[in-house]
Write an enzyme that holds these catalytic residues in place. Structure first.
Site, PDB file in Angstrom:
ATOM      1  N   SER A   1       0.782  -1.448   0.167  1.00  0.00           N
ATOM      2  CA  SER A   1       0.005  -0.133  -0.126  1.00  0.00           C
ATOM      3  C   SER A   1       0.764   1.317  -0.020  1.00  0.00           C
ATOM      4  O   SER A   1       0.678   2.027   0.898  1.00  0.00           O
ATOM      5  CB  SER A   1      -0.817  -0.179   0.973  1.00  0.00           C
ATOM      6  OG  SER A   1      -1.717  -1.243   1.223  1.00  0.00           O
TER       7      SER A   1
ATOM      8  N   ARG B   1       7.168   6.538  -4.481  1.00  0.00           N
ATOM      9  CA  ARG B   1       7.987   6.881  -3.242  1.00  0.00           C
ATOM     10  C   ARG B   1       7.235   6.121  -2.000  1.00  0.00           C
ATOM     11  O   ARG B   1       6.183   5.951  -2.029  1.00  0.00           O
ATOM     12  CB  ARG B   1       7.774   8.572  -3.138  1.00  0.00           C
ATOM     13  CG  ARG B   1       6.214   8.916  -2.990  1.00  0.00           C
ATOM     14  CD  ARG B   1       6.095  10.360  -3.124  1.00  0.00           C
ATOM     15  NE  ARG B   1       4.714  10.406  -3.486  1.00  0.00           N
ATOM     16  CZ  ARG B   1       3.952  10.650  -4.777  1.00  0.00           C
ATOM     17  NH1 ARG B   1       4.925  10.364  -5.796  1.00  0.00           N
ATOM     18  NH2 ARG B   1       2.847  10.546  -4.844  1.00  0.00           N
TER      19      ARG B   1
ATOM     20  N   ASP C   1      -4.144  -1.416  -0.877  1.00  0.00           N
ATOM     21  CA  ASP C   1      -4.879  -1.817   0.107  1.00  0.00           C
ATOM     22  C   ASP C   1      -6.544  -1.312  -0.535  1.00  0.00           C
ATOM     23  O   ASP C   1      -7.390  -1.834  -0.407  1.00  0.00           O
ATOM     24  CB  ASP C   1      -4.760  -1.362   1.309  1.00  0.00           C
ATOM     25  CG  ASP C   1      -4.496   0.101   1.777  1.00  0.00           C
ATOM     26  OD1 ASP C   1      -4.238   0.789   0.437  1.00  0.00           O
ATOM     27  OD2 ASP C   1      -3.942   0.423   2.606  1.00  0.00           O
TER      28      ASP C   1
HETATM   29  C1  GLC Z   1      -0.970   5.928   1.935  1.00  0.00           C
HETATM   30  C2  GLC Z   1      -0.242   5.243   0.427  1.00  0.00           C
HETATM   31  C3  GLC Z   1      -1.322   4.426   0.028  1.00  0.00           C
HETATM   32  C4  GLC Z   1      -2.394   3.786   0.739  1.00  0.00           C
HETATM   33  C5  GLC Z   1      -2.861   4.368   1.984  1.00  0.00           C
HETATM   34  C6  GLC Z   1      -3.424   3.660   3.037  1.00  0.00           C
HETATM   35  O1  GLC Z   1      -1.577   6.975   1.464  1.00  0.00           O
HETATM   36  O2  GLC Z   1       0.481   5.938  -0.202  1.00  0.00           O
HETATM   37  O3  GLC Z   1      -0.803   3.451  -1.083  1.00  0.00           O
HETATM   38  O4  GLC Z   1      -3.368   3.245   0.133  1.00  0.00           O
HETATM   39  O5  GLC Z   1      -1.579   5.099   2.712  1.00  0.00           O
HETATM   40  O6  GLC Z   1      -2.776   2.769   3.649  1.00  0.00           O
END
Ligand code: GLC
Length: 487
Positions: A158, A173, A211
């Protein structure tokens, strides 16, 4: 974190009688700083809609709007056993999911602690640890590795990853406080695959997912009225389905009909990185500047669990440094960045006692700080303001996707610690949605768009996406660009 109680805490109106003038003035100042009124909500939503579109354009914008190559809605008939791995912030979760072809499933799962030093350590150590946990999982549920046949894995990673196929993901990143060298700019799938190989694990990374995408697919699988997946946790993000015809940046890269669905991982945490519309306070600016990635995830930094308590801490310290509170007390312990998390704010908001004695206990036991009752009332109001701002800004994202897609009646499946455990987050979000759309009824049950608890995205969602990917591959359908770049 505390769980939602059935009732709102006692009304704080009228209970401020004993709060001295200077603290009341401070409360007023915070109210001005942190309140987002309906007009501002609408201004944010309008800008959000144009930024979502910009993210899909060839030029791009600050919201990444990542095509995920999840190009089907689940049918409910998906079948088979799949592995799911979720590399989240605090834990590493491994599951085996058995989809039974009838919109239901069985799960076995194990959680492994994610040692904090791994989050800022070295890349190889991270992947080796992940593989070690997978091996332990297989050994405990399947016995010897040698006897296990090929397993298909849905890997929930995520963080913002550019995807040119469902089983590739180049990390743009790190977010959420991770800072591991040698991963940004690289495809994470071969790194994980290599760690599996080293241990002779018979696992294929069939799909790399976010996620939010998992949450969207899992929720839609169990109830097709769910059209959006949202995470309000350590980070904040959402996914929804668009169609290829609305994604100019894929023109010439994926030759399929324009009405082909494509799940988009918005990565909306990056909304307003260019600082046009969000109401950022000096405390938000400081949180951002002192984070590992200043200038990034500006929306997320006002909303998500990782930052809420930090904003609160900075406000409290500022008041102390101005001589307003904690007179003659040693605040050294409270000066430690991130020494409290969102559960601290949640506990203050949920303190059932009029004199806020649980809050008193909290400051005393955690930081040796003896608070006065008026100070605690100020803290409670501050927590409420920060929590409310978070919920109201979150609603802007959901409203923006609804407006961008033209969806007027649907459910958004939400997950994450803030959504599940922060007091009144849901109610405050629903109220903001209702203000944005000007719905006649204030009752949540009458609202055409509802943000409701989601199905398990990084378990069931990941397994479903692995199953859907295998079916596409068996049918000879695309799961990525026409020509997959080699780099
Ligand atoms: C951050 C991550 C994203 C993820 C979110 C919730 O924003 O960059 O990919 O979905 O956290 O976990």
């Amino acid at each position: 974190m505390v769980h939602l109680g059935p009732k709102r805490p006692p009304s704080r109106k009228g209970s401020m009688a004993d709060v001295p003038r200077n603290l009341l003035d401070q409360i007023k100042a915070f109210e001005e700083l942190f309140t987002v009124d309906t007009a501002k909500l609408n201004e944010i939503v309008d800008h959000f809609v144009s930024e979502l579109k910009k993210g899909l354009s060839k030029e791009g914008g600050s919201i990444p709007m990542i095509p995920t190559f999840v190009m089907d809605w689940p049918t409910g008939k998906e079948k088979g056993a799949y592995l799911a791995l979720d590399m989240g912030g605090t834990n590493l979760r491994v599951c085996e999911i058995i989809l039974d072809g009838n919109r239901s499933f069985d799960t076995i799962q194990s959680k492994y602690h994610m040692p904090p030093e791994l989050k800022v350590g070295d890349s190889e150590a991270l992947w080796d640890y992940v593989a070690e946990c997978m091996e332990a999982f297989i050994a405990s549920y399947h016995g010897s590795i040698e006897e296990v046949e090929k397993l298909h894995l849905g890997f929930t990673f995520s963080y913002p990853c550019t995807q040119y196929a469902i089983n590739h993901g180049i990390l743009q990143r790190w977010t959420k406080g991770f800072d591991i060298e040698g991963v940004e700019g690289k495809d994470v799938v071969p790194m994980l695959a290599k760690a599996f190989e080293k241990r002779n694990l018979p696992i294929t990374v069939t799909a790399l997912i976010n996620d939010t995408t998992g949450t969207l697919v899992a929720s839609n699988y169990t109830d097709p009225s769910f059209k959006m997946g949202v995470i309000f946790g350590t980070g904040c993000n959402a996914a929804y389905y668009d169609t290829l015809g609305n994604i100019p940046k894929l023109e010439g890269k994926v030759s399929l009909p324009p009405d082909t669905p494509m799940a988009i991982n918005t990565e909306w945490g990056a909304f307003d990185n260019e600082k046009v519309v969000l109401p950022r306070t000096k405390y938000d600016v400081q949180v951002d500047e002192e984070s590992p990635r200043p200038g990034q995830q500006c929306f997320e930094k006002l909303i998500s669990g990782l930052y809420l308590a930090e904003i609160f801490r900075l406000c409290v310290l500022d008041m102390h440094d101005c001589g307003l509170i904690f007179e003659n007390l040693d605040v050294t312990a409270f000066r430690k960045p991130y020494c409290i998390d969102a559960s601290f704010l949640a506990m203050i908001e949920m303190d059932p006692f009029e004199n806020l004695s649980e809050t008193e206990e909290l400051f005393l036991t955690k930081f040796g700080l003896k608070t006065t009752e008026p100070e605690r009332k100020l803290f409670r109001r501050l927590a409420e303001l920060i929590g409310t701002r978070s919920a109201r800004l979150s609603a802007c994202g959901v409203a923006a996707i609804a407006k961008k897609t033209g969806m007027t009646e649907f459910h958004a499946g939400a997950d994450g610690s803030v959504f599940n455990k922060y007091p009144f987050f849901r109610e405050r979000g629903a109220e903001a949605l209702s203000e944005i759309f000007n719905w006649p009824s204030k009752k949540q049950k009458d609202h055409p768009i509802k943000i409701l608890p989601a199905e398990d995205g990084s378990g069931v969602g990941a397994a479903l996406i692995a199953a859907m990917t295998l079916s596409r591959q068996e049918r000879g359908e695309k799961v990525g660009f026409d020509v997959i770049p080699t780099d």
